[in-house]
Scaffold this active site. Structure first.
Site, mmCIF file in Angstrom:
data_model
loop_
_atom_site.group_PDB
_atom_site.id
_atom_site.type_symbol
_atom_site.label_atom_id
_atom_site.label_comp_id
_atom_site.label_asym_id
_atom_site.label_seq_id
_atom_site.Cartn_x
_atom_site.Cartn_y
_atom_site.Cartn_z
ATOM 1 N N GLU A 170 -58.361 -25.966 55.998
ATOM 2 C CA GLU A 170 -58.659 -27.248 55.341
ATOM 3 C C GLU A 170 -58.015 -27.187 53.968
ATOM 4 O OE1 GLU A 170 -60.059 -29.693 56.740
ATOM 5 O OE2 GLU A 170 -60.975 -28.767 58.494
HETATM 6 P P1 NAP Z 1 -56.755 -21.567 46.244
HETATM 7 O O1 NAP Z 1 -56.146 -21.207 44.938
HETATM 8 O O2 NAP Z 1 -55.859 -21.846 47.387
HETATM 9 O O3 NAP Z 1 -57.753 -20.406 46.605
HETATM 10 C C1 NAP Z 1 -58.531 -20.453 47.770
HETATM 11 C C2 NAP Z 1 -58.799 -19.038 48.213
HETATM 12 O O4 NAP Z 1 -57.565 -18.425 48.598
HETATM 13 C C3 NAP Z 1 -59.401 -18.162 47.124
HETATM 14 O O5 NAP Z 1 -60.328 -17.300 47.704
HETATM 15 C C4 NAP Z 1 -58.188 -17.402 46.622
HETATM 16 O O6 NAP Z 1 -58.504 -16.181 46.033
HETATM 17 C C5 NAP Z 1 -57.446 -17.189 47.918
HETATM 18 N N1 NAP Z 1 -56.025 -16.864 47.749
HETATM 19 C C6 NAP Z 1 -55.217 -17.161 46.710
HETATM 20 N N2 NAP Z 1 -53.972 -16.671 46.947
HETATM 21 C C7 NAP Z 1 -54.009 -16.071 48.153
HETATM 22 C C8 NAP Z 1 -53.052 -15.380 48.946
HETATM 23 N N3 NAP Z 1 -51.794 -15.232 48.554
HETATM 24 N N4 NAP Z 1 -53.444 -14.889 50.136
HETATM 25 C C9 NAP Z 1 -54.704 -15.071 50.570
HETATM 26 N N5 NAP Z 1 -55.666 -15.680 49.861
HETATM 27 C C10 NAP Z 1 -55.319 -16.190 48.662
HETATM 28 O O7 NAP Z 1 -57.746 -22.820 46.092
HETATM 29 P P2 NAP Z 1 -58.900 -23.015 45.010
HETATM 30 O O8 NAP Z 1 -58.241 -23.152 43.674
HETATM 31 O O9 NAP Z 1 -59.990 -22.041 45.150
HETATM 32 O O10 NAP Z 1 -59.485 -24.408 45.524
HETATM 33 C C11 NAP Z 1 -58.816 -25.578 45.307
HETATM 34 C C12 NAP Z 1 -58.017 -26.025 46.519
HETATM 35 O O11 NAP Z 1 -58.837 -26.035 47.677
HETATM 36 C C13 NAP Z 1 -57.520 -27.449 46.371
HETATM 37 O O12 NAP Z 1 -56.211 -27.541 46.846
HETATM 38 C C14 NAP Z 1 -58.484 -28.227 47.254
HETATM 39 O O13 NAP Z 1 -57.985 -29.461 47.706
HETATM 40 C C15 NAP Z 1 -58.721 -27.272 48.356
HETATM 41 N N6 NAP Z 1 -59.977 -27.579 49.086
HETATM 42 C C16 NAP Z 1 -59.911 -28.188 50.299
HETATM 43 C C17 NAP Z 1 -61.077 -28.521 50.986
HETATM 44 C C18 NAP Z 1 -61.049 -29.187 52.331
HETATM 45 O O14 NAP Z 1 -62.061 -29.161 53.025
HETATM 46 N N7 NAP Z 1 -59.936 -29.786 52.742
HETATM 47 C C19 NAP Z 1 -62.310 -28.203 50.416
HETATM 48 C C20 NAP Z 1 -62.343 -27.560 49.191
HETATM 49 C C21 NAP Z 1 -61.168 -27.243 48.531
HETATM 50 P P3 NAP Z 1 -58.590 -16.032 44.423
HETATM 51 O O15 NAP Z 1 -59.718 -16.876 43.985
HETATM 52 O O16 NAP Z 1 -58.838 -14.586 44.265
HETATM 53 O O17 NAP Z 1 -57.277 -16.499 43.886
#
Ligand code: NAP
Ligand code: MG
Length: 535
Positions: A290
């Site tokens: 998602e």
């Molecule tokens: P993010 O930066 O993509 O991080 C999400 C998760 O991925 C975190 O646990 C992060 O760890 C991890 N991660 C980062 N780099 C990675 C890599 N190279 N390999 C594997 N895992 C990795 O997102 P966020 O800033 O937490 O959340 C915001 C994003 O989530 C937005 O784009 C939002 O739209 C999306 N979102 C979507 C939904 C939906 O249902 N569609 C719901 C909520 C949020 P770290 O924290 O350690 O970096």
């Protein structure tokens, strides 16, 4: 219909109905005070039922008061991922064989335990990701609903087994769904409880085992769920928690040959990278991801502007726009554009920016330093390329002696930005909305659809034909008409499943809906010829 259909007591709605809202507020405030004394401890990894300490740790602080340390957390690496995957692999055979009704019962128990700790978990979020009380309690309610709904889905389908009868005499057939093995689960900071609970439960209740990595800013709520699972009696190794960075922990989880499938919620960039890695490594299991959004709202000339202003204001600015579903672009009919914009700016100026635990706060502090840097950048661009109607700056603490050192910013309304400008096409995840006058519903729909994302969309119109046209043509997973409490955000397990089209997701099957759990399983068609053997 009540906000929760799953006998989930103590929702804000029920307090309002019962006239006990003040009681809720007092209890919440007491919980916020109570948990403060627990902060500062060191939290290990949780692998195979054991607590594992690591040499490296990372510190988590409160976004609303960055001097306040919430805890030290074990920083896992590839060797810890290997250990966790090995534990999950060892636990798999027995867990898979556990009867589905026992698995459903365990997750129902988990829901009851969360129900008992609801205020404590709600209060945790005030500190960890700076979520206001109304939003945080709704999130804990959603987690409870996920647990009860997925349990009921397993019961409804009798563990996803279908007797496909005797196609020819003497030939008996059954079609069922079987788990894949070990799932990786990686969750975001913005719904650190509900989304982590939902994805983890999806993997486990269907018979997979899991290694879970929460966002680095929100490991405390993840520990809260693992406490609940332990108390509910989850067997060792079935659920393993490895805290640490995206690159250090997330990446080796994706690449591990024994991780068969992945459930991810977060940015498009990381989600698509997981999908690419699975392809490159020729993994056959699913990537259930998602992703982001850039959610459009259309305000027609027939709209009730009070509803539209309220819906856009809360959709764009509650939790500081840090929601995949946040309202980010508004296409407003030119005949009502001036009045709509003026009223939106006036109401935005009245929104309370502040500490999340304050009852009146709507606009929370931002999660981390990179978010505040992104905010500065887009506000500079907006001032250069468009018109900033309100906001555009960090909150000046010289004017606000009530605020501790935290990441407080002004909700920002911008206009005179072309529809194809990066400010109106990229996801920012900040309290920032652009307003675009249009001359017709047609133009609004075309522009709303001209996006790589397709998560949520809103319409304000009092015209039935317009509403039907919009529903038929809008390219979006979740579509809301005239929703004044928020134009695009908010979902309800079962009634309003949550997910996206286009680059907002990878599967088109939504969390909290009837086609979600099947994604964690693969079908097996079983046939026995003759009388021997059980199906
Ligand atoms: P993010 O930066 O993509 O991080 C999400 C998760 O991925 C975190 O646990 C992060 O760890 C991890 N991660 C980062 N780099 C990675 C890599 N190279 N390999 C594997 N895992 C990795 O997102 P966020 O800033 O937490 O959340 C915001 C994003 O989530 C937005 O784009 C939002 O739209 C999306 N979102 C979507 C939904 C939906 O249902 N569609 C719901 C909520 C949020 P770290 O924290 O350690 O970096
Ligand atoms: Mg991030």
């Amino acid at each position: 219909m009540t906000p929760s259909q799953f006998e989930n007591e103590l929702t804000i709605h029920e307090h309002t109905q019962a006239g006990t809202l003040d009681e809720f507020h007092r209890a919440y405030e007491a919980a916020v005070d109570d948990i403060r004394s627990d902060f500062g401890a060191t939290h290990p990894l949780r692998i195979d039922g054991d607590e594992i300490e690591t040499e490296e740790t990372f510190t988590v602080t409160n976004p609303g008061d960055t001097d306040q340390v919430l805890g030290e957390f074990a920083a896992g690496d590839e060797t810890h991922v290997d250990e966790a995957v090995a534990a999950a692999s060892d636990a798999y055979d027995e867990w898979k064989e556990t009867p589905w009704d026992e698995r459903a019962a365990l997750f129902r128990d988990a829901a009851d335990i969360i129900q008992d700790r609801k205020l404590e978990i709600t209060a945790l979020m005030a500190y960890e990701n700076a979520k206001t009380r109304n939003e945080a309690i709704a999130e804990v309610d959603e987690a409870i609903d996920f647990l009860r709904y997925y349990s009921s889905e397993l019961e409804r389908t009798e563990g996803y087994s279908a007797d496909t009868r005797e196609p020819t005499p003497g030939q008996r057939c059954v079609s069922d769904l079987q788990p894949y093995g070990v799932f990786g689960v990686v969750s975001p900071f913005n719904f650190p409880f509900a989304i982590l609970v939902g994805m983890t439960t999806g993997a486990l209740i269907t018979g997979n085992t899991a290694v879970v990595k929460p966002a680095s800013t929100t490991p405390l709520t993840a520990h809260a769920f693992f406490d609940v699972l332990a108390e509910a009696g989850i067997p060792d190794g079935v659920a393993n928690l490895v805290t640490g960075g995206g690159r250090a922990v997330g990446q080796p989880m994706i690449e591990h040959e024994d991780v068969a499938g992945f459930a991810f919620t977060g940015s498009r960039e990381v989600g698509l990278e997981i999908q690419r890695t699975f392809d490159e490594l020729d993994k056959r299991g699913p990537v259930i991801a998602e992703l982001g959004g850039k959610n459009p709202v259309i305000v027609s000339d027939s709209a009730d502007l009070s509803k539209a202003v309220s819906g856009v204001k809360f959709g764009a600015f509650s939790f500081s726009g840090q929601k995949c579903s946040a309202t980010s672009r508004v296409y407003v009919h030119e005949d009502v554009a001036d009045e709509f914009t003026e009223r939106l700016v006036a109401e935005t100026n009245d929104l309370s920016v502040g500490k999340p635990e304050n009852r009146e706060t709507v606009v929370s502090p931002l999660i981390d330093d990179s978010a505040i840097e992104r905010y500065d950048d887009i506000c500079d661009t907006a001032a250069a390329d468009g018109t900033v109607l309100t906001g555009g700056s960090r909150v000046d603490r010289d004017d606000r002696d009530d605020l501790p050192a935290g990441r407080y910013v002004e909700p920002t309304v911008v206009t005179d930005i072309p529809h194809d400008h990066a400010l109106a096409t990229d996801e920012h995840f900040l309290p920032f909305v652009t307003i675009h006058p249009v001359s017709s519903l047609e133009e609004g729909i075309t522009k709303a659809n001209d996006s790589e994302y397709g998560l949520c969309a809103g319409l304000f119109s009092e015209d039935e034909d317009e509403i039907n046209t919009w529903f038929d043509r809008i390219e979006s997973g979740m579509c809301y008409v005239n929703r004044e409490q928020s134009a695009t955000t908010g979902a309800l397990v079962d009634a309003q499943p949550f997910g996206g089209w286009k680059y907002s997701g990878t599967t088109g099957k939504f969390a909290g809906g009837p086609w979600y759990l099947q994604q964690f399983m693969r079908q097996q068609s079983r046939t026995v010829v003759g009388d021997v053997g059980q199906l």
